[in-house]
Design a protein around this motif. Structure first.
Motif, PDB file in Angstrom:
ATOM      1  N   MET A   1       0.808  -1.213   0.000  1.00 28.78           N
ATOM      2  CA  MET A   1       0.000   0.000   0.000  1.00 28.78           C
ATOM      3  C   MET A   1       0.847   1.271   0.000  1.00 28.78           C
ATOM      4  SD  MET A   1      -2.923  -1.257  -0.329  1.00 28.78           S
ATOM      5  CE  MET A   1      -4.119   0.005   0.029  1.00 28.78           C
ATOM      6  N   ILE A   2       1.970   1.260   0.704  1.00 29.93           N
ATOM      7  CA  ILE A   2       2.829   2.446   0.732  1.00 29.93           C
ATOM      8  C   ILE A   2       3.368   2.728  -0.664  1.00 29.93           C
ATOM      9  CG2 ILE A   2       4.997   3.385   1.632  1.00 29.93           C
ATOM     10  CD1 ILE A   2       4.347   1.923   4.262  1.00 29.93           C
ATOM     11  N   GLU A   3       3.766   1.681  -1.363  1.00 35.37           N
ATOM     12  CA  GLU A   3       4.247   1.849  -2.739  1.00 35.37           C
ATOM     13  C   GLU A   3       3.138   2.399  -3.633  1.00 35.37           C
ATOM     14  OE1 GLU A   3       5.743  -0.877  -6.500  1.00 35.37           O
ATOM     15  OE2 GLU A   3       5.782  -1.745  -4.502  1.00 35.37           O
ATOM     16  N   ALA A   4       1.926   1.879  -3.472  1.00 37.00           N
ATOM     17  CA  ALA A   4       0.797   2.345  -4.281  1.00 37.00           C
ATOM     18  C   ALA A   4       0.508   3.820  -4.013  1.00 37.00           C
ATOM     19  CB  ALA A   4      -0.444   1.495  -3.992  1.00 37.00           C
ATOM     20  N   ILE A   5       0.555   4.215  -2.741  1.00 35.79           N
ATOM     21  CA  ILE A   5       0.316   5.616  -2.385  1.00 35.79           C
ATOM     22  C   ILE A   5       1.408   6.500  -2.971  1.00 35.79           C
ATOM     23  CG2 ILE A   5       0.243   7.246  -0.440  1.00 35.79           C
ATOM     24  CD1 ILE A   5      -1.112   4.913   1.150  1.00 35.79           C
ATOM     25  N   LYS A   6       2.646   6.043  -2.901  1.00 35.65           N
ATOM     26  CA  LYS A   6       3.765   6.814  -3.455  1.00 35.65           C
ATOM     27  C   LYS A   6       3.599   6.989  -4.967  1.00 35.65           C
ATOM     28  CE  LYS A   6       8.755   6.793  -3.936  1.00 35.65           C
ATOM     29  NZ  LYS A   6       9.990   6.040  -3.757  1.00 35.65           N
ATOM     30  N   LEU A   7       3.254   5.917  -5.654  1.00 36.34           N
ATOM     31  CA  LEU A   7       3.033   6.015  -7.101  1.00 36.34           C
ATOM     32  C   LEU A   7       1.904   6.993  -7.424  1.00 36.34           C
ATOM     33  CD1 LEU A   7       3.323   2.230  -8.045  1.00 36.34           C
ATOM     34  CD2 LEU A   7       4.858   4.064  -8.807  1.00 36.34           C
ATOM     35  N   HIS A   8       0.835   6.929  -6.647  1.00 37.61           N
ATOM     36  CA  HIS A   8      -0.301   7.827  -6.865  1.00 37.61           C
ATOM     37  C   HIS A   8       0.120   9.280  -6.655  1.00 37.61           C
ATOM     38  CE1 HIS A   8      -4.060   9.951  -6.142  1.00 37.61           C
ATOM     39  NE2 HIS A   8      -4.674   8.964  -6.781  1.00 37.61           N
ATOM     40  N   ARG A   9       0.836   9.540  -5.579  1.00 37.88           N
ATOM     41  CA  ARG A   9       1.271  10.913  -5.287  1.00 37.88           C
ATOM     42  C   ARG A   9       2.164  11.459  -6.394  1.00 37.88           C
ATOM     43  NH1 ARG A   9       3.590  12.270   0.357  1.00 37.88           N
ATOM     44  NH2 ARG A   9       3.085  14.321  -0.430  1.00 37.88           N
ATOM     45  N   GLU A  10       3.107  10.639  -6.865  1.00 34.43           N
ATOM     46  CA  GLU A  10       4.019  11.083  -7.922  1.00 34.43           C
ATOM     47  C   GLU A  10       3.278  11.362  -9.221  1.00 34.43           C
ATOM     48  OE1 GLU A  10       6.862   7.915  -8.060  1.00 34.43           O
ATOM     49  OE2 GLU A  10       7.975   8.659  -6.326  1.00 34.43           O
ATOM     50  N   ALA A  11       2.266  10.542  -9.508  1.00 41.45           N
ATOM     51  CA  ALA A  11       1.545  10.682 -10.773  1.00 41.45           C
ATOM     52  C   ALA A  11       0.546  11.830 -10.767  1.00 41.45           C
ATOM     53  CB  ALA A  11       0.819   9.376 -11.099  1.00 41.45           C
ATOM     54  N   THR A  12       0.029  12.178  -9.580  1.00 41.05           N
ATOM     55  CA  THR A  12      -1.060  13.157  -9.536  1.00 41.05           C
ATOM     56  C   THR A  12      -0.720  14.448  -8.797  1.00 41.05           C
ATOM     57  OG1 THR A  12      -1.947  12.220  -7.498  1.00 41.05           O
ATOM     58  CG2 THR A  12      -2.796  11.315  -9.579  1.00 41.05           C
ATOM     59  N   ASP A  13       0.438  14.511  -8.186  1.00 43.61           N
ATOM     60  CA  ASP A  13       0.823  15.667  -7.365  1.00 43.61           C
ATOM     61  C   ASP A  13      -0.162  15.899  -6.227  1.00 43.61           C
ATOM     62  OD1 ASP A  13       3.123  16.272  -8.826  1.00 43.61           O
ATOM     63  OD2 ASP A  13       1.993  17.498 -10.257  1.00 43.61           O
ATOM     64  N   SER A  14      -0.735  14.821  -5.706  1.00 42.34           N
ATOM     65  CA  SER A  14      -1.695  14.948  -4.611  1.00 42.34           C
ATOM     66  C   SER A  14      -0.981  14.875  -3.272  1.00 42.34           C
ATOM     67  CB  SER A  14      -2.750  13.839  -4.707  1.00 42.34           C
ATOM     68  OG  SER A  14      -2.138  12.574  -4.586  1.00 42.34           O
ATOM     69  N   GLY A  15      -1.681  15.272  -2.246  1.00 39.88           N
ATOM     70  CA  GLY A  15      -1.142  15.189  -0.895  1.00 39.88           C
ATOM     71  C   GLY A  15      -1.244  13.765  -0.371  1.00 39.88           C
ATOM     72  N   LEU A  16      -0.627  13.539   0.763  1.00 45.91           N
ATOM     73  CA  LEU A  16      -0.598  12.203   1.344  1.00 45.91           C
ATOM     74  C   LEU A  16      -1.996  11.689   1.672  1.00 45.91           C
ATOM     75  CD1 LEU A  16       1.044   9.826   2.422  1.00 45.91           C
ATOM     76  CD2 LEU A  16       1.280  11.055   4.570  1.00 45.91           C
ATOM     77  N   ALA A  17      -2.807  12.495   2.324  1.00 39.12           N
ATOM     78  CA  ALA A  17      -4.153  12.065   2.707  1.00 39.12           C
ATOM     79  C   ALA A  17      -5.013  11.783   1.476  1.00 39.12           C
ATOM     80  CB  ALA A  17      -4.814  13.112   3.589  1.00 39.12           C
ATOM     81  N   GLU A  18      -4.908  12.649   0.476  1.00 39.11           N
ATOM     82  CA  GLU A  18      -5.683  12.443  -0.757  1.00 39.11           C
ATOM     83  C   GLU A  18      -5.276  11.151  -1.450  1.00 39.11           C
ATOM     84  OE1 GLU A  18      -6.504  16.623  -2.844  1.00 39.11           O
ATOM     85  OE2 GLU A  18      -4.408  16.333  -2.223  1.00 39.11           O
ATOM     86  N   ALA A  19      -3.967  10.915  -1.538  1.00 44.14           N
ATOM     87  CA  ALA A  19      -3.468   9.718  -2.205  1.00 44.14           C
ATOM     88  C   ALA A  19      -3.875   8.462  -1.442  1.00 44.14           C
ATOM     89  CB  ALA A  19      -1.953   9.780  -2.355  1.00 44.14           C
ATOM     90  N   LYS A  20      -3.790   8.512  -0.107  1.00 43.41           N
ATOM     91  CA  LYS A  20      -4.177   7.357   0.707  1.00 43.41           C
ATOM     92  C   LYS A  20      -5.651   7.047   0.516  1.00 43.41           C
ATOM     93  CE  LYS A  20      -4.509   5.548   5.380  1.00 43.41           C
ATOM     94  NZ  LYS A  20      -5.814   4.989   5.111  1.00 43.41           N
ATOM     95  N   ASP A  21      -6.491   8.071   0.545  1.00 38.06           N
ATOM     96  CA  ASP A  21      -7.926   7.865   0.354  1.00 38.06           C
ATOM     97  C   ASP A  21      -8.218   7.269  -1.025  1.00 38.06           C
ATOM     98  OD1 ASP A  21      -8.380   8.853   2.886  1.00 38.06           O
ATOM     99  OD2 ASP A  21      -9.009  10.853   2.197  1.00 38.06           O
ATOM    100  N   ALA A  22      -7.529   7.787  -2.036  1.00 40.75           N
ATOM    101  CA  ALA A  22      -7.743   7.295  -3.398  1.00 40.75           C
ATOM    102  C   ALA A  22      -7.291   5.845  -3.535  1.00 40.75           C
ATOM    103  CB  ALA A  22      -6.992   8.176  -4.396  1.00 40.75           C
TER     104      ALA A  22
END
Length: 88
Positions: A22-43
């Motif tokens: 999950m941490i890797e998935a959140i990191k990938l999401h954040r890098e791809a979308t420029d979202s914050g940590l909470a937003e990426a975790k929720d997504a």
């Protein structure tokens, strides 16, 4: 501002979720979308829930968290057992 997930990154995020990374998935999401940590975790949590609903149980790893309380209980139990075995 959050962007949508590029088609090239989406399979990588889904694969990380399937592996339980999950941490890797959140990191990938954040890098791809420029979202914050909470937003990426929720997504990513929402994506994981969707994947779990559409795949057989054995294909999606569930993340199990071991908290400090669990570790503390195990250590106390081992200590009590060690003291008891020395007394008998």
């Amino acid at each position: 501002m959050q962007r949508s997930i590029p088609e090239s990154v989406l399979p990588k995020i889904e694969e990380a979720i399937r592996r339980g990374a999950m941490i890797e998935a959140i990191k990938l999401h954040r890098e791809a979308t420029d979202s914050g940590l909470a937003e990426a975790k929720d997504a990513v949590d929402a994506m994981a829930a969707e994947l779990r609903g559409s795949l057989p149980e054995q294909q999606v790893k569930r993340v199990h968290r071991t908290g400090c309380l669990t570790v503390l209980v195990v250590v106390i139990a081992m200590t009590i057992l060690a003291v008891w075995s020395r007394a008998h």
